[in-house]
Design a protein around this motif. Structure first.
Motif, short mmCIF file in Angstrom:
data_model
loop_
_atom_site.label_atom_id
_atom_site.label_comp_id
_atom_site.label_asym_id
_atom_site.label_seq_id
_atom_site.Cartn_x
_atom_site.Cartn_y
_atom_site.Cartn_z
N ALA A 63 39.26 39.64 47.89
CA ALA A 63 38.51 39.34 46.67
C ALA A 63 37.13 40.00 46.69
O ALA A 63 36.60 40.37 45.64
CB ALA A 63 38.38 37.83 46.48
N GLY A 64 36.58 40.18 47.89
CA GLY A 64 35.28 40.84 48.00
C GLY A 64 35.35 42.31 47.58
O GLY A 64 34.32 42.93 47.26
N ASP A 65 36.57 42.88 47.57
CA ASP A 65 36.75 44.27 47.12
C ASP A 65 37.18 44.35 45.66
O ASP A 65 37.51 45.42 45.17
CB ASP A 65 37.83 44.96 47.98
N ALA A 66 37.19 43.21 44.96
CA ALA A 66 37.65 43.20 43.57
C ALA A 66 36.70 42.44 42.66
O ALA A 66 37.10 41.54 41.92
CB ALA A 66 39.06 42.58 43.50
N PRO A 67 35.40 42.79 42.70
CA PRO A 67 34.47 42.06 41.84
C PRO A 67 34.66 42.43 40.36
O PRO A 67 35.02 43.56 40.05
CB PRO A 67 33.09 42.51 42.33
N ASN A 68 34.40 41.47 39.51
CA ASN A 68 34.39 41.71 38.07
C ASN A 68 33.02 42.30 37.72
O ASN A 68 32.07 41.58 37.42
CB ASN A 68 34.64 40.37 37.36
N GLY B 141 35.69 33.52 37.20
CA GLY B 141 35.34 34.73 36.48
C GLY B 141 34.81 35.87 37.33
O GLY B 141 34.51 36.94 36.82
N SER B 142 34.69 35.67 38.63
CA SER B 142 34.04 36.68 39.46
C SER B 142 34.98 37.81 39.89
O SER B 142 34.53 38.86 40.33
CB SER B 142 33.42 36.02 40.71
N VAL B 143 36.29 37.56 39.78
CA VAL B 143 37.27 38.53 40.27
C VAL B 143 37.78 39.37 39.10
O VAL B 143 38.00 38.85 38.01
CB VAL B 143 38.43 37.77 40.96
#
Ligand SMILES: *[C@@H]1O[C@H](CO)[C@@H](O)[C@H](O)[C@H]1NC(C)=O
Ligand SMILES: *[C@@H]1O[C@H](CO)[C@@H](O)[C@H](O)[C@H]1NC(C)=O
Ligand SMILES: *[C@@H]1O[C@H](CO)[C@@H](O)[C@H](O)[C@H]1NC(C)=O
Ligand SMILES: *[C@@H]1O[C@H](CO)[C@@H](O)[C@H](O)[C@H]1NC(C)=O
Ligand SMILES: *[C@@H]1O[C@H](CO)[C@@H](O)[C@H](O)[C@H]1NC(C)=O
Length: 747
Positions: A373-378, A394-396
């Motif tokens: 998830a740290g490599d897929a920020p919105n 909403g962060s991803v």
């Protein structure tokens, strides 16, 4: 204040519930055109007056006196009059203050919201389906379940084979919409004192949540073979007392359970003739006994010989988090059984990690790309990897994770899955909450960081990392039973020297009946439905204890609530303090043993007069105590009870850091055995630095009903950081009557 049903799997809903509760209270407060800020208050007036008929008009008169020219008759929302006295009314703070000074008023407090805090669990207790039963008596018992309603068509509530409704029953069935009762569910009412029904709810006793269906079936559901949650925990679902009847009092809605409605349900349940009340609901703060709807309701039920069985709360593991702790009710903690559900994750290099979650989804069947998830920020939403790694709302970036298995550095609420619903599965990496497992809307597993970090290392060294998630398996948990971390802990915040909780019962991963319109998990994208669900909470342990209490009552129909509670506590199996460092503040007397509880040998009995004496000793006034009791009891010197002399089946002593300990307790034992018997006392685990003595050491009873009094004295000093545990056991040749003794320091 908001109160919730105490199911931990519903805790994730809490944030939403809080928001909804706020919105609805804002709407509800727009009551009068003058824009005066009025809130819903409960004016509690103790005992039922002699002249029942005049009560609402008396309440109206009081209201007129207090509000004067602002008098609005419609602000009187409800009058309690069947089992006790009081009313629900919209008042300003100033008016509430004035009404509290009126004669006969015990307390005035805002009506807050409380919340809703197979079945292997009974077999684990050694309480098999073949235990001896007094079937005829059991089928005359009516269990009052105050909860979110019931789904009457669930197979657990089939009335095939049930005889006529017990003649004593005075309740009714509110058959609105398509809701009907039968010979199993013999009563049903729904309460909504503000008359504003949330749109998500059905305005009848029908359960749209699932929680009330679950708790009712745990107490008294019939036997249903082949019950499972999508194949998990497959077996025969059954309540502890399957012949007993159920009376439903719906007090919880999607925005919580209001104090005004809880009290209205007690008022009716007592008058309807229930034999026991099961209530898996609590507040989010500790309240003084007569400012708390549940403690008040339980007091009046006790006066009528009805035990109230309460969930301790799901706010553990900190001390003083217990939510239901009145001495006249039963407070139940939640512990594990030996069946634990796990779900495995296998990564591309064939390493397998075992996590906790109730994963009902079929195995994914193949490896899928794994994304951190740290490599897929919105990015468009303004998030960076340092936030998105936790998968917070909403962060991803939903597109990036589509078709992949997402690895989050945090446990994620099922409701947040809506933000990455296109993912194939979710692996959560967190040490926060270990156990028990929850259901999620997508295939998922919840790993401890030692395993989650190993997966991250694998991802760092592998260009195309992959993983797959399996359906849950049941494994044998050899540590069971222990009290789960969410279970609220004592000490009793209102009375330090009355031990709470009283005991523990299974409350982890319990399979029981469900509402087909209640979601499997609380995720909004979860469209699965089920007639049986597995959830955890003190909400689930409470109905186990309720059923055990009913079981005792079927053998001893005349026993008082205190005697039943004593039988359950003195026969409970103590748990191990090396697993639960909070010791008795986690598990009380230990885990219920229904079979032993029907033959306790001796009981610590108590009645209304004993509790009134205790209240006088706690500083309650004569006026207040007179409102609560039927006679003209005064808090005079003869009637001031020391807390250490309330005839409780356990012993608690609080101390301060520098204080040396020297305290005595008085107790009276009543024989419930028809034979003559001689009991000898033993102190087990007498801790260093303390001397615990019992006088007399030997007690002889000639037979049923004979009473004997003894004192227990504790002297010495203890380490101010520790909780010291011991126990008192009275033994004859065939019974061990055990009480926990807990000594602790409050700084
Ligand atoms: C009971 O609640 C009322 C209203 O919130 C408060 O004023 C009062 O102090 C409370 N009583 C006790 C003893 O806590
Ligand atoms: C009863 O009514 C509810 C709500 O209208 C509906 O969801 C449910 O399917 C109905 N149940 C039956 C058994 O007809
Ligand atoms: C788990 O193991 C214990 C001890 O070996 C055994 O008594 C128990 O029946 C087992 N439980 C299950 C669910 O298999
Ligand atoms: C309670 O029990 C005591 C004896 O233990 C008895 O004297 C008293 O009358 C009882 N009170 C009520 C209200 O039953
Ligand atoms: C009383 O004693 C008799 C004879 O010893 C025994 O058979 C019976 O089970 C005892 N009753 C109880 C209730 O313990």
């Amino acid at each position: 204040m908001t109160r919730n049903i105490m199911s931990s799997s519903l805790i994730f809903k809490l944030a939403l519930v809080l928001v909804l509760g706020l919105v609805s209270s804002l709407l509800a407060s727009g009551f009068d055109s003058e824009n005066v800020d009025r809130k819903i208050y409960i004016v509690y007036m103790g005992n039922k007056p002699q002249d029942t008929a005049s009560t609402p008009s008396h309440h109206m008169r009081m209201l007129r006196e207090v509000t004067g020219s602002n008098f609005a008759p419609e602000s009187l929302l409800h009058s309690y009059k069947r089992s006790f006295n009081g009313f629900v009314v919209k008042l300003t703070e100033e008016e509430a203050h004035r009404i509290s000074a009126k004669e006969g008023v015990v307390s005035v407090f805002p009506s807050g919201k409380k919340h809703l805090h197979t079945t292997r669990s009974w077999d684990f207790l050694g309480f098999t389906k073949d235990v001896p039963r007094v079937n005829q008596v059991e089928s005359d018992i009516v269990v009052g379940v105050l909860d979110s309603g019931i789904w009457p068509e669930n197979p657990s509530f089939s009335d095939v084979g049930y005889g006529p409704i017990p003649a004593k029953w005075k309740g009714t069935c509110q058959t609105s919409a398509n809701f009907t009762c039968n010979k199993k569910i013999i009563g049903a009412r729904a309460y909504r004192s503000d008359n504003v029904f949330p749109t998500a709810d059905i305005p009848s006793p029908r359960d749209s949540n699932g929680h009330g269906t679950h708790t009712a079936s745990t107490v008294a559901g019939g036997l249903v073979s082949q019950a499972s949650l999508y194949g998990l925990a497959l077996g025969t679902a059954r309540g502890g007392v399957p012949s007993a009847r159920i009376a439903v009092y719906k007090i919880c809605w999607s925005d919580g359970c209001s104090d005004a409605d809880i009290l209205a349900a007690f008022d009716d349940a007592i008058a309807d003739g229930v034999d026991i009340i099961s209530l898996s609901v609590g507040g989010s703060e500790a309240r003084y006994y007569f400012n708390d709807s549940i403690a008040i309701g339980a007091f009046h039920s006790m006066k009528h010989g009805i035990l109230t069985s309460n969930s301790a709360g799901n706010d553990g593991p900190d001390y003083f988090t217990i939510r239901n702790f009145s001495p006249w009710s039963l407070s139940v903690a939640a512990s594990t059984t030996d069946r634990k559900l796990v779900s495995r994750v296998e990564i591309g290099n064939t390493n397998v990690y075992q996590g906790y979650t109730i994963n009902t989804f079929d195995p994914l069947g193949k490896q899928y790309p794994l994304i951190y998830a740290g490599d897929a920020p919105n990015i468009d939403g303004g998030f960076t990897g340092s936030i998105s790694r936790f998968c917070s709302e909403g962060s991803v970036d939903a597109n990036l994770v589509s078709g992949k298995i997402l690895l989050c550095d945090s446990i994620v609420a099922p409701s947040a899955f809506v933000y990455f619903s296109e993912a194939v599965g979710v692996v959560m990496n967190d040490d926060g909450v270990k156990y028990p497992s929850n259901s999620y809307p997508l295939p998922s597993s919840y790993l401890q960081t030692v395993d989650g970090d190993a997966i991250k290392t694998y991802m760092a060294s592998n260009g195309v990392p992959t993983a797959t998630i399996f359906k849950s398996d049941a494994v044998n948990d050899s540590y069971a039973p222990f009290v789960v971390s969410f279970s609220s802990r004592g000490p009793n915040p209102e009375t330090l020297d009355i031990l709470k909780p009283d005991l523990t019962a299974p409350g982890a991963e319990i399979l029981a009946a469900w509402s087909p319109i209640g979601p499997v998990s609380s995720g909004v994208i979860d469209s699965r439905t089920t007639m049986y669900n597995i959830i955890s909470g003190t909400s689930m342990s409470c109905p186990h204890a309720t059923a055990a209490a009913v079981y005792v009552k079927t053998f001893h129909p005349t026993w008082s609530p205190a005697a039943i509670k004593s039988a359950l506590m003195t026969t409970a199996t103590p748990l191990k303090p090396d697993i639960n460092v909070e010791a008795e503040f986690a598990y009380g007397a230990g885990q219920i043993n229904p079979l032993k509880a029907i033959n306790p040998g001796l009981v610590y009995d108590a009645n209304e007069s004993d509790y009134v004496k205790f209240l006088c000793g706690q500083g309650y006034t004569s006026a207040m105590v007179q409102s609560l009791s039927n006679d003209n009891t005064l808090c005079n010197s003869a009637n001031i009870g020391r807390v250490w002399d309330l005839n409780y089946p356990s012993f608690a002593l609080s101390s301060t850091p520098s204080q040396s300990i020297n305290q005595f307790f008085t107790r009276t034992l009543t024989s419930v055995d028809s034979n003559a018997s001689t009991y000898t006392s033993t102190i087990l685990g007498a801790p260093q630095g303390l001397t615990i003595t019992v006088n007399p050491k030997v007690l002889s009873f000639s037979g049923m009903g004979e009473k004997n009094t003894f004192t227990l004295t504790i002297q010495g000093s203890i380490d101010p950081t520790s909780i010291v545990s011991a126990s008192l056991v009275w033994s004859d040749s065939s019974h061990d009557v055990r009480s926990p003794i807990t000594i602790y320091v409050v700084s």
